[in-house]
Design a protein around this motif. Structure first.
Motif, PDB file in Angstrom:
ATOM      1  N   UNK A 195       0.802  -1.221   0.000  1.00 30.29           N
ATOM      2  CA  UNK A 195       0.000   0.000   0.000  1.00 30.29           C
ATOM      3  C   UNK A 195       0.833   1.269   0.000  1.00 30.29           C
ATOM      4  N   UNK A 196       1.841   1.331   0.851  1.00 29.61           N
ATOM      5  CA  UNK A 196       2.646   2.558   0.915  1.00 29.61           C
ATOM      6  C   UNK A 196       3.515   2.720  -0.327  1.00 29.61           C
ATOM      7  N   UNK A 197       3.956   1.615  -0.938  1.00 26.97           N
ATOM      8  CA  UNK A 197       4.720   1.734  -2.173  1.00 26.97           C
ATOM      9  C   UNK A 197       3.831   2.201  -3.324  1.00 26.97           C
ATOM     10  N   UNK A 198       2.556   1.791  -3.309  1.00 24.55           N
ATOM     11  CA  UNK A 198       1.623   2.270  -4.327  1.00 24.55           C
ATOM     12  C   UNK A 198       1.460   3.786  -4.236  1.00 24.55           C
ATOM     13  N   UNK A 199       1.412   4.295  -3.017  1.00 30.88           N
ATOM     14  CA  UNK A 199       1.296   5.741  -2.821  1.00 30.88           C
ATOM     15  C   UNK A 199       2.630   6.433  -3.116  1.00 30.88           C
ATOM     16  N   UNK A 200       3.724   5.822  -2.701  1.00 25.71           N
ATOM     17  CA  UNK A 200       5.032   6.457  -2.854  1.00 25.71           C
ATOM     18  C   UNK A 200       5.496   6.566  -4.294  1.00 25.71           C
ATOM     19  N   UNK A 201       5.102   5.626  -5.146  1.00 27.09           N
ATOM     20  CA  UNK A 201       5.580   5.620  -6.531  1.00 27.09           C
ATOM     21  C   UNK A 201       4.469   5.823  -7.559  1.00 27.09           C
ATOM     22  N   UNK A 202       3.222   5.968  -7.106  1.00 33.97           N
ATOM     23  CA  UNK A 202       2.117   6.129  -8.044  1.00 33.97           C
ATOM     24  C   UNK A 202       2.158   7.483  -8.734  1.00 33.97           C
ATOM     25  N   UNK A 203       1.868   7.496 -10.029  1.00 33.95           N
ATOM     26  CA  UNK A 203       1.829   8.749 -10.787  1.00 33.95           C
ATOM     27  C   UNK A 203       0.514   9.484 -10.563  1.00 33.95           C
ATOM     28  N   UNK A 204      -0.577   8.735 -10.554  1.00 32.87           N
ATOM     29  CA  UNK A 204      -1.903   9.305 -10.308  1.00 32.87           C
ATOM     30  C   UNK A 204      -2.198   9.180  -8.815  1.00 32.87           C
ATOM     31  N   UNK A 205      -2.124  10.301  -8.103  1.00 30.30           N
ATOM     32  CA  UNK A 205      -2.245  10.263  -6.650  1.00 30.30           C
ATOM     33  C   UNK A 205      -3.620   9.739  -6.208  1.00 30.30           C
ATOM     34  N   UNK A 206      -4.678  10.140  -6.923  1.00 31.26           N
ATOM     35  CA  UNK A 206      -6.008   9.696  -6.530  1.00 31.26           C
ATOM     36  C   UNK A 206      -6.176   8.189  -6.642  1.00 31.26           C
ATOM     37  N   UNK A 207      -5.786   7.639  -7.789  1.00 29.91           N
ATOM     38  CA  UNK A 207      -5.916   6.203  -7.977  1.00 29.91           C
ATOM     39  C   UNK A 207      -4.974   5.443  -7.051  1.00 29.91           C
ATOM     40  N   UNK A 208      -3.772   5.968  -6.849  1.00 27.31           N
ATOM     41  CA  UNK A 208      -2.830   5.316  -5.943  1.00 27.31           C
ATOM     42  C   UNK A 208      -3.364   5.293  -4.520  1.00 27.31           C
ATOM     43  N   UNK A 209      -4.047   6.368  -4.123  1.00 30.03           N
ATOM     44  CA  UNK A 209      -4.603   6.431  -2.774  1.00 30.03           C
ATOM     45  C   UNK A 209      -5.687   5.374  -2.583  1.00 30.03           C
TER      46      UNK A 209
END
Length: 297
Positions: free
Chosen positions: A97-111
């Motif tokens: 989960x935190x890696x998805x947020x840390x490296x996601x380009x689209x912040x909304x979808x990553x969240x």
């Protein structure tokens, strides 16, 4: 049906478990904030620390709370390999989960993705830990209450990751960690409300280890890890502090001063004092050696 006591030691285990959940959340949020301000290997390392802090805090919270869980008519033991597996699941899924947020380009979808993954991981850790229970009887669950506990876990995880993305000041992070600690504790005790135990009296020795033999020492060790990590995070300079330190002059170096007399001055500038002295006289009217002729009267 056995009587369930979720706080056999009074408010001690609920309060202590809440404190550990809040500490883990605070460390995880601070590490995630540091990660978002870093790049390369530094970002990865901060995210790994965040995952271990949150996962360890949630796991420690769960099993400290379980120290106060008693069922009349039977002892409670824990399957050691499955209990350790629940810890690994907590850290691994929170890490996803935190890696998805840390490296996601689209912040909304990553969240959304990170919150869903982390929340399901927290719930998986809880029910995997419950599956490690060994007692004389059968454990059952109310499906609606289980679903509510999973929903609380997802909402709490999403809110925590949102806080990591949007809250930067230490005071705000501390407030968000207290809220997340309350949410995680609520998820735990909501899940425990779904539990029912049908006791089957038996004299057979239970497999596994008792809570004081295994859970308590492990919880103390992981709690110590959280406090050591907290000290490390508190003493580590932030990105702004490192940038300010890099731009400051090295010790012992001075900023070069402007050109002084005789260094880069216009030709003849340094001879002005000498010219003035060549026409001066002493207070007694005598000519100084090397002085020019006295003006005629």
């Amino acid at each position: 049906m056995g009587h369930l006591d979720h706080a056999a030691y009074g408010w001690l285990t609920p309060a202590l478990s809440y404190v550990m959940a809040s500490i883990g959340a605070a460390l995880g949020l601070r590490c995630t904030v540091r990660a978002l301000a870093a790049t390369g290997a530094s970002r990865r390392n901060w995210l790994l620390t965040a995952a271990s802090a949150i996962g360890t805090g949630i796991w420690t919270m769960h099993f400290i709370a379980m120290l106060g869980f008693h069922v009349t008519g039977t002892e409670i033991h824990y399957d050691v390999p499955m209990t350790l597996l629940s810890l690994l699941v907590a850290v691994a899924v929170v890490g996803a989960g935190v890696f998805a947020v840390g490296y996601g380009k689209d912040r909304g979808r990553s969240l959304v993705l990170g919150g869903l993954t982390t929340g399901l991981g927290v719930a998986s850790m809880h029910y995997l830990g419950m599956a490690a229970l060994r007692l004389h009887g059968r454990v059952g669950y109310d499906p609606l209450t289980v679903g509510l506990s999973v929903a609380i876990a997802v909402v709490a995880a999403t809110a925590a990751l949102w806080a990591a993305l949007n809250i930067k000041s230490p005071v705000a992070v501390a407030g968000a960690s207290l809220v997340m600690g309350a949410a995680v504790s609520s998820m735990h005790y909501t899940g425990m409300m779904a539990v029912s135990v049908r006791v089957t009296p038996s004299d057979t020795a239970l497999p596994g280890a008792t809570a004081l033999q295994f859970i308590f020492p492990l919880a103390v060790g992981l709690g110590s890890y959280l406090f050591i990590t907290a000290a490390f995070v508190a003493l580590s300079p932030t990105a702004d502090e490192r940038a300010a330190s890099a731009s400051a002059p090295a010790p012992g170096r001075t900023v070069p001063a402007g050109p002084g007399p005789g260094h880069g001055a216009a030709p003849g500038a340094g001879s002005a004092p000498a010219a003035a002295s060549s026409t001066s006289t002493s207070a007694s009217g005598r000519r100084r050696p090397g002085a020019g002729p006295l003006p005629s009267r």
